[in-house]
Design a protein around this motif. Structure first.
Motif, PDB file in Angstrom:
ATOM      1  N   SER A  36       1.010  -1.122  -0.008  1.00  0.00           N
ATOM      2  CA  SER A  36      -0.021   0.076   0.070  1.00  0.00           C
ATOM      3  C   SER A  36       0.844   1.214  -0.031  1.00  0.00           C
ATOM      4  N   LYS A  39       1.256   2.758  -3.410  1.00  0.00           N
ATOM      5  CA  LYS A  39       0.138   2.894  -4.305  1.00  0.00           C
ATOM      6  C   LYS A  39      -0.421   4.232  -3.999  1.00  0.00           C
ATOM      7  N   GLN A  43      -6.206   3.910  -5.358  1.00  0.00           N
ATOM      8  CA  GLN A  43      -6.093   2.396  -5.730  1.00  0.00           C
ATOM      9  C   GLN A  43      -5.916   1.651  -4.524  1.00  0.00           C
ATOM     10  N   ASP A  47      -8.775  -1.517  -4.103  1.00  0.00           N
ATOM     11  CA  ASP A  47      -8.226  -2.860  -4.179  1.00  0.00           C
ATOM     12  C   ASP A  47      -8.584  -3.545  -2.753  1.00  0.00           C
ATOM     13  N   SER A  59      -0.671   1.077 -10.294  1.00  0.00           N
ATOM     14  CA  SER A  59       0.142   2.359 -10.529  1.00  0.00           C
ATOM     15  C   SER A  59       0.859   2.371  -9.173  1.00  0.00           C
ATOM     16  N   LEU A  60       2.126   2.249  -9.348  1.00  0.00           N
ATOM     17  CA  LEU A  60       3.042   1.828  -8.460  1.00  0.00           C
ATOM     18  C   LEU A  60       4.185   2.970  -8.328  1.00  0.00           C
TER      19      LEU A  60
END
Length: 295
Positions: A36, A39, A43, A47, A59-60
């Motif tokens: 997390s 992110k 997101q 998720d 999207s990291l």
């Protein structure tokens, strides 16, 4: 594989399977935190409720980590906690091992009663004497050195020493050292005394070098509360330059809460704890096992 070994392997499969399940169960929060932290908030919430919450997908980026340093003086907090923890560990090992040596290796009246009293203090929670302790540290004197002049001041609030010295002596560390010292043959003391060694020489040259696992265990058990300290610094430290990492977590809940930044900051302060435990895991287990065998 022989026929005799097959049943043994079959019996071990459920045990290993259970261990894997337990390991995954306890690893899930850490994995969720680390994933997390990479992110954005949208997101993270999107998720939730799916396996994607534990997977590095989508999207990291490292934007949350960069934002942490913009929002709080994270480097200063980390250095404060590292310094406070390191000094507490060194002083704690010295003071508690000396106390345990006197209780386990030397013969003097009242030592068993004193050990019982020390162990009894373990049942007293810190919260019950936190406020009286604040009053005491505010009344304690200290020598301040300014150039060539030395002045006597009163009060330890808003200092590094108030975060270290009250937690150097620890009942469980004394008990752990005591139990480990008991497993070392006392014939070594007698031989050293015949050779002219003093008690401090026996402690420094014989007992302490043989107590590596106990030292590693006490180091871990001293590091954890020192690193995770939150309530005490919140009560006695107001200067931001002196605050440890755990107090910094409240900065993220003052204005707009960004959970990605919270996870990033939590990851930064969790990694040192995991690294220390992994580095001393074997010594930690050996010390706990040997302390439990001998009563």
């Amino acid at each position: 594989m022989s026929a005799k070994s097959s049943p043994a392997v079959a019996r071990r499969v459920p045990v290993y399977a259970l261990r894997v399940v337990l390991a995954l169960f306890f690893a899930f929060p850490v994995v969720f935190m680390l994933v997390s932290s990479l992110k954005p908030d949208e997101q993270i919430f999107g998720d939730l409720g799916s396996p994607r919450a534990f997977l590095p997908v989508g999207s990291l980026s490292l934007e949350n980590y960069a934002a942490v340093f913009d929002r709080v003086p994270a480097i200063r907090f980390l250095l404060n906690s590292l310094g406070i923890s390191a000094i507490t560990i060194v002083l704690g090992i010295l003071v508690n091992s000396l106390a345990a040596f006197a209780l386990s290796r030397m013969r003097w009246p009242g030592r068993k009663l004193l050990l019982t009293v020390i162990i009894a203090t373990l049942i007293v929670p810190f919260e019950t004497f936190a406020l009286p302790l604040v009053w005491w540290v505010n009344e304690l004197p200290w020598l301040e050195v300014n150039g060539f002049s030395v002045t006597l001041t009163e009060g330890w609030l808003d200092t590094y020493r108030v975060q270290v010295l009250p937690f150097v002596a620890n009942a469980f560390s004394i008990f752990l050292f005591h139990q480990y010292f008991q497993s070392i043959p006392k014939e070594l003391d007698e031989a050293a005394l015949i050779d002219g060694a003093g008690w401090f020489g026996i402690y420094r040259r014989i007992v302490l070098p043989l107590s590596g696992p106990a030292i590693a265990t006490v180091a871990i058990l001293t590091f954890l509360p020192a690193w995770n300290s939150y309530l005490w610094p919140l009560m006695v430290v107001q200067d931001e330059e002196l605050r440890p990492v755990m107090v910094g977590i409240q900065y993220f809940f003052q204005l707009n809460v960004s959970w990605g930044q919270v996870m990033a900051y939590a990851s930064m302060i969790t990694v040192p704890v995991l690294a220390l435990f992994l580095a001393f895991q074997r010594s930690f287990i050996n010390s706990i096992a040997s302390s439990g065998v001998k009563g």
